[in-house]
Design an enzyme around this catalytic site. Structure first.
Site, PDB file in Angstrom:
ATOM      1  N   TRP A 101       1.659 -10.441  -5.560  1.00 10.30           N
ATOM      2  CA  TRP A 101       1.968  -9.439  -4.532  1.00 10.30           C
ATOM      3  C   TRP A 101       2.048 -10.028  -3.140  1.00 10.30           C
ATOM      4  CZ3 TRP A 101       4.350  -5.428  -6.140  1.00 10.30           C
ATOM      5  CH2 TRP A 101       4.067  -4.884  -7.394  1.00 10.30           C
ATOM      6  N   ASP A 171      -3.424  -5.963   2.326  1.00 12.41           N
ATOM      7  CA  ASP A 171      -2.994  -5.123   1.207  1.00 12.41           C
ATOM      8  C   ASP A 171      -4.197  -4.942   0.285  1.00 12.41           C
ATOM      9  OD1 ASP A 171      -1.940  -4.001  -1.078  1.00 12.41           O
ATOM     10  OD2 ASP A 171      -0.403  -5.540  -1.413  1.00 12.41           O
ATOM     11  N   LYS A 195      -3.035   3.052  -7.673  1.00 14.56           N
ATOM     12  CA  LYS A 195      -4.000   2.186  -8.346  1.00 14.56           C
ATOM     13  C   LYS A 195      -5.402   2.794  -8.269  1.00 14.56           C
ATOM     14  CE  LYS A 195      -1.031  -1.312  -9.009  1.00 14.56           C
ATOM     15  NZ  LYS A 195      -0.340  -1.830  -7.853  1.00 14.56           N
TER      16      LYS A 195
END
Ligand SMILES: *Cc1c(COP(=O)(O)O)cnc(C)c1O
Length: 336
Positions: A101, A171, A195
């Site tokens: 990511w 993040d 999530k």
């Protein structure tokens, strides 16, 4: 009704109690005679719902007063360009690459010019997160970006960086609310909701208020943090139902005793799994013990030929979502 053990990283399993409560309020929320889905986001019926979500989130995360909470859309990946648009202001920025990511975030920032690599663990296959002390950045960088928990590789940082001269942008999609963190160490924190927070379609962002003044003039209003902040995240229609479910999840987290209790539970669960993985020569996990994720316990089967058989056997036994991310394959136990 049979329920499955769902290990998908995201959209991920939600607490049963939250889903049951949402079901009971689906047609008539709080005697309004309306579903939350049908309410005007500007109406008096919806106002307490978004207020509850914001207040509970701030309280759970212990967010200092000089930070704003934004309820945005577009997922975490949309922040890959919103961060440079809102902060760069013709300066440079440094990016830590610790997995899939954060690498993607860096790639998406390239067209904005000035994005440099602060550290990368790609050469060691992301088996360890680059040490915070080894991050290289410039004192006049607009920000340093990193990912607290790399969902795909199962690599997590457990320290909040103590860097004072450059704002940290993080993040936290797959670890937010799993343990207490010190928000004051960060300039910006963001997370796609699906999530750890609620349904997909909602992105939560925490921003220190002195960082709201750097947006590029071309930034569209829906993507401009300052404009969203001045309009209570309602420059257009927000993800109103997602915000409601997030609020129910926050209430549930308080009922569990808050993030301290949740952390203990996550430690117990992840240690149990890692101890078991390490005790066999059937499963393997190559992540440095200092960075082993408490949210995403990634494992492979030593004899990879058995992986598909393992996944079929798991599904027969009601264990779903164990397949590793499409980019690395293998099996992995996700979002415990
Ligand atoms: C899942 C995930 C993303 C992508 O989120 P979207 O909401 O689909 O854009 C980004 N970062 C991390 C760490 C993730 O786990």
């Amino acid at each position: 009704m049979s329920c499955k053990f769902n290990f998908s990283a995201g959209p991920a399993i939600l607490p049963r109690e939250v889903l049951t409560k949402a079901q009971s309020e689906l047609l008539d929320c709080n005697g309004t005679g309306m579903s939350v889905m049908e309410m005007s986001h500007r109406g008096k019926e919806y106002a307490p719902i978004i207020k509850n979500a914001e207040l509970k989130f701030k309280k759970l995360m212990n967010v200092p007063k000089n930070y704003k909470i934004l309820f945005l859309q577009g997922g975490a990946v949309t922040q890959n360009f919103m961060v440079p648009m809102n902060l760069l202001n013709n300066r440079t920025a440094s990016y830590v690459i610790s997995g899939y990511w954060s690498k993607r975030t860096f790639t998406d920032a390239q067209p904005f010019l000035g994005a440099n690599i602060a550290a990368s663990s790609e050469s060691i296959n992301f088996s360890k997160a680059p040490n915070i002390d080894s991050w290289r950045y410039k004192k006049d960088d607009a920000y340093i970006h990193f990912c607290l928990n790399e969902t795909v590789q199962g690599v997590e940082y457990f320290d909040d960086p103590n860097i004072k001269n450059v704002p940290i942008v993080c993040d936290m999609s797959s670890t937010i609310l799993s343990r207490p963190i010190d928000v004051s160490r960060y300039g910006v924190i963001y997370a796609g909701a699906q999530k750890n927070i609620g349904p997909s379609g909602l992105t939560i962002l925490i921003v220190r208020d002195d960082l709201l003044d750097f947006a590029d003039k071309k930034t569209p209003s829906t993507l401009n943090w300052k404009i969203q902040s001045e309009n209570n995240s309602m420059i257009n229609t927000p993800a109103s139902y997602g915000i409601y479910i997030a609020g129910l999840v926050f209430d549930w987290l308080f009922e569990q005793g808050g993030l301290g209790s949740i952390e203990k539970n996550n430690l117990k669960k992840s240690n149990y799994l890692y101890d078991f993985i390490d005790s066999t020569d059937f499963y393997i996990n190559n992540v440095d013990v200092l960075n082993r994720s408490r949210m995403n316990v990634v494992f492979n089967i030593y004899n990879d030929d058995l992986t598909s058989e393992f996944l079929i056997g798991a599904e027969k036994n009601g264990l779903f979502g164990l397949k590793g991310h499409r980019i690395i394959g293998g099996a992995s136990s996700l979002n415990i």
